[in-house]
Design a protein around this motif. Sequence first.
Motif, PDB file in Angstrom:
ATOM      1  N   ILE A 177       2.830   0.109   0.537  1.00  0.00           N
ATOM      2  CA  ILE A 177       3.708  -1.437   0.524  1.00  0.00           C
ATOM      3  C   ILE A 177       2.947  -2.489   1.162  1.00  0.00           C
ATOM      4  CG2 ILE A 177       5.493  -2.359   1.951  1.00  0.00           C
ATOM      5  CD1 ILE A 177       6.761   0.433   1.990  1.00  0.00           C
ATOM      6  N   GLU A 224       7.146  -8.236  -7.005  1.00  0.00           N
ATOM      7  CA  GLU A 224       8.412  -8.399  -6.440  1.00  0.00           C
ATOM      8  C   GLU A 224       9.570  -7.316  -5.993  1.00  0.00           C
ATOM      9  OE1 GLU A 224      12.390 -11.188  -7.345  1.00  0.00           O
ATOM     10  OE2 GLU A 224      10.435 -11.243  -8.797  1.00  0.00           O
ATOM     11  N   TRP A 225       8.940  -6.282  -7.246  1.00  0.00           N
ATOM     12  CA  TRP A 225       9.806  -5.007  -6.926  1.00  0.00           C
ATOM     13  C   TRP A 225       8.776  -3.757  -6.828  1.00  0.00           C
ATOM     14  CZ3 TRP A 225      15.113  -4.252  -7.474  1.00  0.00           C
ATOM     15  CH2 TRP A 225      15.805  -5.245  -7.563  1.00  0.00           C
ATOM     16  N   ARG A 228      11.304  -6.317  -2.684  1.00  0.00           N
ATOM     17  CA  ARG A 228      10.448  -6.681  -1.765  1.00  0.00           C
ATOM     18  C   ARG A 228      11.209  -7.408  -0.566  1.00  0.00           C
ATOM     19  NH1 ARG A 228       5.360  -5.993  -0.445  1.00  0.00           N
ATOM     20  NH2 ARG A 228       4.833  -5.239  -2.664  1.00  0.00           N
ATOM     21  N   VAL A 250      12.249  -4.616   1.533  1.00  0.00           N
ATOM     22  CA  VAL A 250      11.555  -3.293   1.898  1.00  0.00           C
ATOM     23  C   VAL A 250      11.347  -3.059   3.101  1.00  0.00           C
ATOM     24  CG1 VAL A 250       9.306  -2.223   1.450  1.00  0.00           C
ATOM     25  CG2 VAL A 250      10.725  -3.265  -0.402  1.00  0.00           C
TER      26      VAL A 250
END
Length: 238
Positions: free
Chosen positions: A72, A78-79, A151, A154
Amino acid sequence: MSVITVVYNAGSLFRETLQSVAQQTHPDIEYVVIDGGSTDGTIELIEANLTNIDFFVSEKDKGIYDAMNKGIRASNGEWLIFLNAGDTFASADTVEKCMQALGEDTEIVYGSAALNGPTIDRVLKPKQFNLGNLIFWGTRTLCHQSIFVNRSIVAEYDDSLRLKGELDWYFKLLKKVKTKPIRKNLVVCRYLLGGVGEQRLMQNAAETLKVLFANAGIFGVLGIPVLLYKILATRFLR
């Protein structure tokens, strides 16, 4: 769009995952590979395919969820979606189809998963991604490798958990999401069965209860029937 793979001594399995990501028709994919310090030839395979990998690190970690957190932090898309060694996208245009489903405020897109194992070969259709289903069905609500997350919502995994970090992660996502997750009517991934969670059944059950009660309080008891069925089915019905 970031695809993250964590791998440790699984070179033969990782080869299939690598090829699946490389074959995607979506034009903007960042591929992040987090290796746990493999000694079986996995690193050599990665280094031979660096043209298809945007970020790679090989070092010891505290477990799979620590490695996922590293992914991460290293990713920039963005995804993101996790596709671990041995798992593959269902088709070459899977990512493209899912990205086409995005609305202006979309935060989560998910679909089905084809479960592949020695005695099982079937499609797991996801349930609605909501609190009630997470409490009752746990990780059977959907497959971890079939969910795309924006994101903006996340969260990192709890790396103190060894087996049910993904269930805890789902609860974290639901606490942050503002728009209804989009459920796509397509198979997103082919998920390889036989992971460590299936091998450590009682530890898996204990962690499931820990996560349920930590996130749902007394309502965590609603997840016990499915959990008991899973234990009995695994031990006596196979």
